[in-house]
Design an enzyme around this catalytic site. Structure first.
Site, short mmCIF file in Angstrom:
data_model
loop_
_atom_site.label_atom_id
_atom_site.label_comp_id
_atom_site.label_asym_id
_atom_site.label_seq_id
_atom_site.Cartn_x
_atom_site.Cartn_y
_atom_site.Cartn_z
N ILE A 1 -14.49 49.61 -57.15
CA ILE A 1 -14.91 50.79 -56.42
C ILE A 1 -16.43 50.98 -56.47
CG2 ILE A 1 -14.90 53.33 -56.62
CD1 ILE A 1 -11.87 53.13 -57.12
N ASP B 1 -23.83 48.37 -72.55
CA ASP B 1 -22.52 49.00 -72.80
C ASP B 1 -22.72 50.51 -72.76
OD1 ASP B 1 -20.18 50.06 -73.99
OD2 ASP B 1 -19.91 48.28 -75.24
N LYS C 1 -27.03 61.58 -69.58
CA LYS C 1 -28.12 61.90 -70.50
C LYS C 1 -29.34 61.00 -70.26
CE LYS C 1 -29.22 64.31 -74.24
NZ LYS C 1 -29.34 65.78 -74.16
N SER D 1 -13.70 59.97 -61.47
CA SER D 1 -12.63 60.57 -62.26
C SER D 1 -11.29 59.94 -61.86
CB SER D 1 -12.66 62.10 -62.05
OG SER D 1 -11.70 62.72 -62.85
N LYS E 1 -10.44 61.42 -68.65
CA LYS E 1 -10.91 61.87 -67.32
C LYS E 1 -10.94 63.40 -67.24
CE LYS E 1 -11.43 57.75 -65.34
NZ LYS E 1 -12.74 57.18 -65.01
N ILE F 1 -6.07 52.64 -55.04
CA ILE F 1 -7.03 51.96 -54.15
C ILE F 1 -6.78 50.45 -54.24
CG2 ILE F 1 -9.47 51.56 -53.63
CD1 ILE F 1 -8.56 54.51 -53.22
#
Ligand code: HXC
Length: 284
Positions: free
Chosen positions: A28, A74, A134, A151, A169, A198
């Protein structure tokens, strides 16, 4: 509803913009990056495997004519994200769009889920989204940019075998609402996209048993699996000026799938509910 395969957006909609995408090496997030680039943006994609992000970045540049760099790291380690943001600024000078898309998943019943397994998925999905936010937020404040977290819809119900991802999530949704509220006054918008099933993604290929695909498709109100472009179109809208008053939302792109999670098992859907012929109840 047939799949929308061609872009309805202006070809130069994203010209001059820069996207920073975690999980952009495949699936995605690769697809969203491709469409952002096809509409003029440059991009940095971030993923764990160097060879994979490097070859994805090359392919994206070749396919779209815009520039993409691959950066390995990561999302659980914020210092790797901070270094990636620095490299992106050195390369492109700005970040306008951030996609927090890196995710981890496997099917496991609670019985088979160790504390470390649960923590691993929370760390990739929830802490990873926090770390992405952040490490990029100062750049987004400068450009009055926009963040999208990927999400899911799993946590709207008690989805079996997905307790870890559902918890993770739900945390992502909560975090993004707070980002929208705290950073709205500083000009940053933050939203989630919750994809349903999807086609052509690792999630579906690895997690959905092949023998259940036809039955599952028949239970989706729009009668098909989504495409990666279905998600990309929503991301383009959310990043575009057309969404300038949209923040703190979750855009569910699932063909109506999650509303069917309460459907009566074995009912002949959709025929029994089509309104043609006999009263639906008599068909059940
Ligand atoms: C039970 C499992 C398990 C399984 C791993 N674990 N797989 N437990 N069932 N099938 C446990 C391990 O035993 C270990 O716990 C702990 O999880 C950590 O495993 P590691 O392999 O050490 O972790 P790591 O190498 O960091 O890999 C993370 C991962 C892996 C999530 C386990 O699958 C991964 O890297 N996935 C990234 C790609 C991915 O999953 N993409 C799909 C996203 S799809 P112990 O106790 O033994 O130490 C998606 C969409 C959601 O998110 C919607 C889907 C419908």
């Amino acid at each position: 509803m047939a799949q929308q395969t061609a872009s309805v957006f202006r070809p130069d909609l994203m010209k001059g913009k820069v996207a920073f995408v975690t999980g952009g090496g495949s699936g995605i997030c690769y697809g969203i990056t491709k469409q952002l680039m096809a509409h003029g943006a440059n991009a940095a994609i971030f993923g764990r495997r160097k060879a994979k992000v490097d070859s994805a970045a090359q392919e994206l540049s070749k396919e779209t004519g815009s520039k993409c760099i691959g950066i390995s790291g990561d999302v659980r380690k914020i210092e790797t994200l901070e270094a990636a943001v620095k490299q992106t600024i050195e390369e492109f000078g700005r970040i306008d769009f951030v996609i927090a898309g890196a995710a981890g998943n496997f099917l496991a019943p609670l019985d088979g889920l160790s504390s470390n397994a649960f923590r691993t998925v929370l760390e990739i999905d929830t802490l990873g989204t926090f770390n992405t936010f952040k490490s990029t937020i100062d750049e987004l404040v400068k450009t009055k940019g926009s963040l999208i977290a990927i999400s899911a819809t799993l946590h709207y119900t008690g989805m079996p075998l997905q307790a870890h991802v559902s918890a993770a999530k739900a945390g992502v949704d909560a975090l993004i609402r707070a980002v929208a509220v705290e950073y709205g006054p500083r000009g940053v918008r933050a939203n989630c996209i919750a994809p349903g099933p999807i086609a052509g993604t690792e999630g579906m290929d690895r997690l959905m048993p092949k023998e259940l695909v036809d039955k599952h498709t028949s239970m989706i109100p729009l009668q098909r699996y989504g495409s990666i472009d279905d998600i990309a179109w929503t991301a383009l809208f959310l990043f575009s000026p057309a969404a300038s008053y949209v923040t703190g939302t979750v855009s569910i792109v699932d063909g109506g799938d999650w509303h069917m999670s309460g459907a009566i098992g074995g009912a002949p859907y959709p025929d029994a509910f089509s309104g043609a012929g006999e009263a639906p109840a008599s068909k059940l």
